[in-house]
Design an enzyme around this catalytic site. Structure first.
Site, PDB file in Angstrom:
ATOM      1  N   ILE A 262       0.874  -1.171   0.000  1.00 36.76           N
ATOM      2  CA  ILE A 262       0.000   0.000   0.000  1.00 36.76           C
ATOM      3  C   ILE A 262       0.918   1.229   0.000  1.00 36.76           C
ATOM      4  CG2 ILE A 262      -1.914  -1.175   1.149  1.00 36.76           C
ATOM      5  CD1 ILE A 262      -1.198   0.233   3.732  1.00 36.76           C
ATOM      6  N   ASP A 263       0.387   2.360  -0.420  1.00 32.30           N
ATOM      7  CA  ASP A 263       1.218   3.555  -0.575  1.00 32.30           C
ATOM      8  C   ASP A 263       1.882   3.950   0.743  1.00 32.30           C
ATOM      9  OD1 ASP A 263       0.438   3.648  -3.184  1.00 32.30           O
ATOM     10  OD2 ASP A 263      -1.059   5.239  -2.900  1.00 32.30           O
TER      11      ASP A 263
END
Length: 482
Positions: A262-263
């Site tokens: 995930i970012d």
């Protein structure tokens, strides 16, 4: 200009976009040294400033209509050790070297770049040093000195004398690997790429990592990832990552492994594998779309429930551009808005603690918490899609600035509903570049996006996990800080 061939050197350059370059060092005895930032054409394209050198001036004379400013040189910091972690990244410095004789990697880098041996050892531990048996092909816009060095060390007569590359194609010999030990032997002609100033993640040292662990099983660990951290590390920093710090906190025998990403600027559920076998199993579940991910997004405007469909440009760099109309070769992006609830805009104390960038959004009275079923998992998908419909995520400096620009001038988005008609491909390409320029830098802190829930079925068992309260709902500062 056509996209350059996907060589290592050309792939490096987009990563340095929007960041100022320091001047390259002089050539040193017994080593060929050049910088990926040494081309004035590259500098002009990215609006960089740099100090001129002799070979840069030669290149500049060959490039017309390129205005280059040359301010005073940027001084490098005094080098000692990589730790303690600085609060801010140093200006990027990536050096490219070619060994002229057999030597240990640490000694060669230290002498060639004038760096303390312990600092070089730290860089190698961080995964910031790469090698290849043969130097990669320079991009078309590389400086003449860069091209000259490449030709010199890749002459067929030179390569034929190197025992290490016999039986390999040039492409195979140009494959890069991390240097893992300062004492690693370098054969004459070996290429090195040294990230002297790796990307840093100071938040890793502020977190009580045990408090972020949601579950521990025989095969995996589920982590409530904090924002402003990387799941598996960066290209030049594999040490300051969730896998490393969680592994240390739990005292596991073998380091944990990433199964998905995930970012950096988002928080929430991440599954880390204890074994290679489960890593393979989980990757298979993702490919078969058996892993369900629900997100919470804090948006600036309400979003109607239902499926949102876009198509994403197949270019591996930010910002990720999306279009409501189908475009051949673009990736399908779909997400389902399950619910959207009006909530208060985050309190000033919370936004200050988390260093949230409001990007000058005009109305900050109310926000909207959207529950999202991610149907396709493309990089930046939720962020890009919400910004494209005029409801960017709070704190998202990369995409909110584009949304603000589109509010002021809807036709500026060449892929939007009110885009203009273009008379030529060149005109369209110029409009796309102008639209890209409307976007900001990637957030360095937190945005209103949480990977809230993750679930999957495997071998007759249902696995379900949920992250804690998102940062914007907290009444006080986080309790997981050290």
């Amino acid at each position: 200009m056509p996209k350059p061939a996907a060589t290592l050197a050309s792939l490096l350059l987009p990563q340095l976009r929007h960041r100022p370059f320091p001047p390259p060092p002089p050539l040193l005895p017994r080593a060929l040294s050049f910088s990926s930032t040494s081309s004035p054409l590259v500098a002009a394209r990215r609006r960089f400033r740099f100090s001129p050198t002799t070979h840069l001036a030669v290149t500049a004379a060959a490039v017309s209509n390129v205005a280059v400013e040359a301010p005073a040189p940027t001084a490098y910091p005094a080098y000692d050790r990589i730790l303690p972690c600085p609060a801010q990244d140093d200006p990027p410095r990536i050096e490219h070297l070619v060994a002229r004789e057999d030597e240990a990697a640490g000694d060669f880098i230290s002498r060639s770049l004038g760096l303390p041996p312990l600092y070089v050892a730290d860089l190698i531990k961080f995964g910031a040093v790469y090698y290849a048996l043969v130097a990669p092909q320079p991009p078309p816009y590389a400086a003449p000195e860069h091209v000259r060095i490449f030709r010199e060390v890749t002459e067929p007569s030179v390569l034929r004398r190197r025992a290490s590359i016999k039986g390999k194609t040039v492409r195979e010999a140009q494959k890069t690997f991390r240097v893992t030990d300062p004492g690693q032997h370098l054969e004459a002609g070996t290429y090195l790429r040294v990230h002297v100033h790796p990307k840093r993640f100071p938040r890793c040292y502020q977190i009580d990592w045990k408090s972020r662990v949601i579950a521990v099983t025989d095969n995996y660990v589920v982590l409530n990832k904090p924002a402003a951290t990387s799941v598996g590390g960066a290209t030049d920093n594999i040490e300051e990552s969730c896998v490393v710090f969680t592994s240390r906190a739990l005292g596991v025998d073998s380091p944990l492994m990433t199964t998905h990403q995930i970012d950096n600027c988002s928080e929430g559920c991440v599954v880390l594998s204890k074994t290679k076998e489960f890593c393979s199993v989980f990757h298979g579940l993702i490919r078969e779309k058996q892993v369900k991910k629900l997100y919470l997004a804090l948006t600036t405007k309400p979003v109607s429930p239902g499926i949102i469909t876009h198509y994403m440009r197949p270019l591996n760099r930010a910002p990720r551009l999306v279009s409501e109309d189908h475009i051949g070769g673009w990736h399908l992006c779909q997400m389902e808005i399950l619910d959207c609830t009006k909530v208060p805009w985050p309190k000033p104390l919370i936004t200050k603690v988390h260093n949230v960038d409001n990007c000058g959004w005009p109305r900050q009275e109310a926000a909207y918490e959207c529950k999202i079923n991610l149907m396709t998992g493309k990089t930046h998908q939720i962020r890009a899609q919400l910004a494209a419909i005029g409801a960017p995520i709070i704190g998202d400096s990369a995409y909110m600035t584009g949304a603000i620009a589109a509010m002021a001038n809807p036709s500026i988005n060449p892929y939007g509903r009110e885009s203009l008609n273009y008379n030529s491909e060149e005109e369209k390409a110029a409009a796309v570049e102008a639209w890209v320029a409307c976007h900001g830098k990637e957030p360095k802190s937190v945005i209103g996006l949480q990977a809230s829930e993750i679930s999957w079925d495997h071998e007759g068992e249902h696995h379900y996990y949920k992250a804690g309260v998102p940062w914007w709902r907290q009444d006080s500062v986080e309790s997981d800080l050290v």
